[in-house]
Design a protein around this motif. Structure first.
Motif, mmCIF file in Angstrom:
data_model
loop_
_atom_site.group_PDB
_atom_site.id
_atom_site.type_symbol
_atom_site.label_atom_id
_atom_site.label_comp_id
_atom_site.label_asym_id
_atom_site.label_seq_id
_atom_site.Cartn_x
_atom_site.Cartn_y
_atom_site.Cartn_z
ATOM 1 N N GLN A 197 0.626 -1.280 -0.172
ATOM 2 C CA GLN A 197 0.140 0.068 -0.046
ATOM 3 C C GLN A 197 0.816 1.234 0.047
ATOM 4 N N ALA A 198 2.077 1.323 0.623
ATOM 5 C CA ALA A 198 2.949 2.230 0.637
ATOM 6 C C ALA A 198 3.323 2.525 -0.903
ATOM 7 N N ILE A 199 3.824 1.534 -1.585
ATOM 8 C CA ILE A 199 4.038 1.960 -2.803
ATOM 9 C C ILE A 199 2.973 2.294 -3.772
ATOM 10 N N GLU A 200 1.897 1.671 -3.688
ATOM 11 C CA GLU A 200 0.684 1.906 -4.456
ATOM 12 C C GLU A 200 0.031 3.250 -4.208
ATOM 13 N N ARG A 201 -0.030 3.665 -2.946
ATOM 14 C CA ARG A 201 -0.688 4.870 -2.567
ATOM 15 C C ARG A 201 0.110 5.907 -2.425
ATOM 16 N N GLY A 202 1.659 5.802 -2.565
ATOM 17 C CA GLY A 202 2.763 7.007 -2.169
ATOM 18 C C GLY A 202 2.559 8.007 -3.279
ATOM 19 N N PRO A 203 3.179 9.177 -3.180
ATOM 20 C CA PRO A 203 3.368 9.996 -4.151
ATOM 21 C C PRO A 203 4.351 9.421 -5.352
ATOM 22 N N ARG A 204 4.007 9.886 -6.495
ATOM 23 C CA ARG A 204 4.677 9.387 -7.611
ATOM 24 C C ARG A 204 4.798 10.881 -8.674
ATOM 25 N N PRO A 205 5.698 10.717 -9.558
ATOM 26 C CA PRO A 205 5.939 11.696 -10.505
ATOM 27 C C PRO A 205 4.693 11.914 -11.325
ATOM 28 N N ALA A 206 4.452 13.126 -11.762
ATOM 29 C CA ALA A 206 3.455 13.444 -12.696
ATOM 30 C C ALA A 206 3.629 12.415 -14.188
ATOM 31 N N GLY A 207 2.785 12.039 -14.531
ATOM 32 C CA GLY A 207 2.672 11.011 -15.885
ATOM 33 C C GLY A 207 3.122 9.627 -15.350
ATOM 34 N N LEU A 208 3.525 9.313 -14.187
ATOM 35 C CA LEU A 208 3.604 7.796 -14.008
ATOM 36 C C LEU A 208 2.008 7.242 -13.649
ATOM 37 N N PRO A 209 1.810 6.278 -14.384
ATOM 38 C CA PRO A 209 0.580 5.467 -14.249
ATOM 39 C C PRO A 209 0.603 4.857 -12.904
ATOM 40 N N PRO A 210 -0.458 4.535 -12.062
ATOM 41 C CA PRO A 210 -0.682 3.908 -10.785
ATOM 42 C C PRO A 210 0.028 2.577 -10.887
ATOM 43 N N LEU A 211 0.776 2.292 -9.980
ATOM 44 C CA LEU A 211 1.395 0.971 -9.740
ATOM 45 C C LEU A 211 0.822 -0.080 -8.849
ATOM 46 N N GLU A 212 1.077 -1.388 -9.317
ATOM 47 C CA GLU A 212 0.319 -2.191 -8.704
ATOM 48 C C GLU A 212 1.278 -3.438 -8.240
ATOM 49 N N VAL A 213 1.250 -3.756 -6.871
ATOM 50 C CA VAL A 213 2.348 -4.562 -6.180
ATOM 51 C C VAL A 213 2.020 -5.760 -6.084
ATOM 52 N N ARG A 214 2.765 -6.770 -6.352
ATOM 53 C CA ARG A 214 2.445 -8.254 -5.803
ATOM 54 C C ARG A 214 3.399 -8.422 -4.794
ATOM 55 N N ALA A 215 3.141 -9.261 -3.707
ATOM 56 C CA ALA A 215 4.205 -9.719 -2.743
ATOM 57 C C ALA A 215 3.914 -11.263 -2.531
ATOM 58 N N GLY A 216 5.089 -11.708 -1.924
ATOM 59 C CA GLY A 216 5.023 -13.019 -1.353
ATOM 60 C C GLY A 216 6.095 -13.114 -0.264
ATOM 61 N N PHE A 217 5.700 -14.044 0.655
ATOM 62 C CA PHE A 217 6.604 -14.160 2.106
ATOM 63 C C PHE A 217 6.821 -15.460 2.595
ATOM 64 N N GLU A 218 7.794 -15.452 3.390
ATOM 65 C CA GLU A 218 8.100 -16.728 3.948
ATOM 66 C C GLU A 218 8.389 -16.336 5.581
ATOM 67 N N ALA A 219 7.921 -16.858 6.466
ATOM 68 C CA ALA A 219 8.071 -16.616 7.963
ATOM 69 C C ALA A 219 8.005 -17.813 8.739
ATOM 70 N N VAL A 220 8.882 -17.866 9.850
ATOM 71 C CA VAL A 220 8.806 -18.841 10.761
ATOM 72 C C VAL A 220 8.724 -18.315 12.093
ATOM 73 N N VAL A 221 7.694 -18.852 12.974
ATOM 74 C CA VAL A 221 7.878 -18.393 14.414
ATOM 75 C C VAL A 221 8.839 -18.629 15.407
ATOM 76 N N ASP A 222 9.545 -19.655 15.022
ATOM 77 C CA ASP A 222 10.787 -20.020 15.738
ATOM 78 C C ASP A 222 11.862 -20.662 14.873
ATOM 79 N N LEU A 223 12.780 -20.014 14.700
ATOM 80 C CA LEU A 223 14.013 -20.628 13.698
ATOM 81 C C LEU A 223 14.540 -21.701 14.335
ATOM 82 N N HIS A 224 14.703 -21.864 15.673
ATOM 83 C CA HIS A 224 15.234 -23.098 16.117
ATOM 84 C C HIS A 224 14.579 -24.242 16.004
#
Length: 258
Positions: A197-224
């Protein structure tokens, strides 16, 4: 004063900050936190808070949570203080040298090599502390002709929105990767949404079309309890991002699934 420090620190680029714990204009804990959150100083710049009164446990913890490296009382031996400052400064300067090779000169983002090095450090630390750890991968979808501008805009917005503890960089394929210490799966999902949302809704230069972001993640609760090597942490996030990019109108944020 605290305001002067916040205003001048980005331009001065200090190697170490000695901060009066009893500032008159702004609470010193707030100043320290703003230095870190707004990246007025680099994440590896030592901030040492000094109080004229005996330091309590609560004060020390609040200072450390705000990003200080130490919280000292003026009762400390002057020679010991100088030795600490010297040691902290040497660590900072050595880290500067390493980062010259591990970061992009213009953006300040980690390179692929820098991300791999930081991933090894964070995996080792999380394993030792039985702590959570996450990696979020983001891709900004845009017209190829706008690519250089998009990268610059996305880089600045990510750095402004990231936490002081996050390591933000770019992989060889052009995607952004964010290593997030002490972040369990729910926090990683929230981070992926927030940064998107920070990228999609953040300020951008005039003439630059709206940006769309895709994301993926990996996360573990306890790496041990759930060991994960650095390469797999980075790779899994990229695989999850690939699934998000191929999902069409499906979920734009995907968690890694084996």
């Amino acid at each position: 004063s605290g305001r002067e420090l916040l205003e001048q620190a980005p331009e001065l680029g200090p190697d170490v900050v000695l901060l009066d714990a009893n500032l008159q204009d702004v609470d010193s804990i707030v100043v320290c936190r703003r230095l870190r959150l707004h990246r007025a100083v680099s994440w590896h710049t030592p901030v040492i808070m000094i109080t004229s009164t005996p330091a309590t446990k609560q004060q020390r913890l609040a200072a450390l949570e705000a990003g200080a490296w130490d919280y000292l009382s003026l009762g400390l031996n002057a020679e010991e203080l100088l030795l600490k400052v010297d040691a902290f400064t040497r660590v900072k300067l050595e880290t500067d040298h390493v980062l010259e090779e591990d970061t992009e000169p213009e953006s300040g983002l980690y390179t692929k090599r820098g991300l791999e090095r930081r991933a090894r450090e964070l995996v080792s630390d999380a394993f030792r502390r039985h702590a959570p750890l996450a990696c979020v991968a983001l891709s900004v979808e845009a017209d190829a002709t706008a690519s250089p501008v998009v990268v610059d805009v996305a880089s600045r917005l990510l750095q402004a929105s990231g936490r002081a503890s996050d390591a933000i960089g770019r992989a060889a394929s052009g995607e952004f990767l964010v290593l997030a210490p002490s972040t369990a799966p729910p926090g990683a999902a929230h981070m992926a949404r927030r940064l998107s949302q920070a990228i999609e809704r953040g300020p951008r230069p005039a003439g630059l079309p709206p940006l769309e972001v895709r994301a993926g993640f990996e996360a573990v609760v306890d790496l041990h309890e759930t060991p994960l090597d650095p390469a797999s942490l980075l790779g899994h996030a990229s695989v999850a991002l690939g699934r998000a990019r191929s999902a069409g109108n499906g979920s734009r944020i995907q968690r890694y699934q084996a």
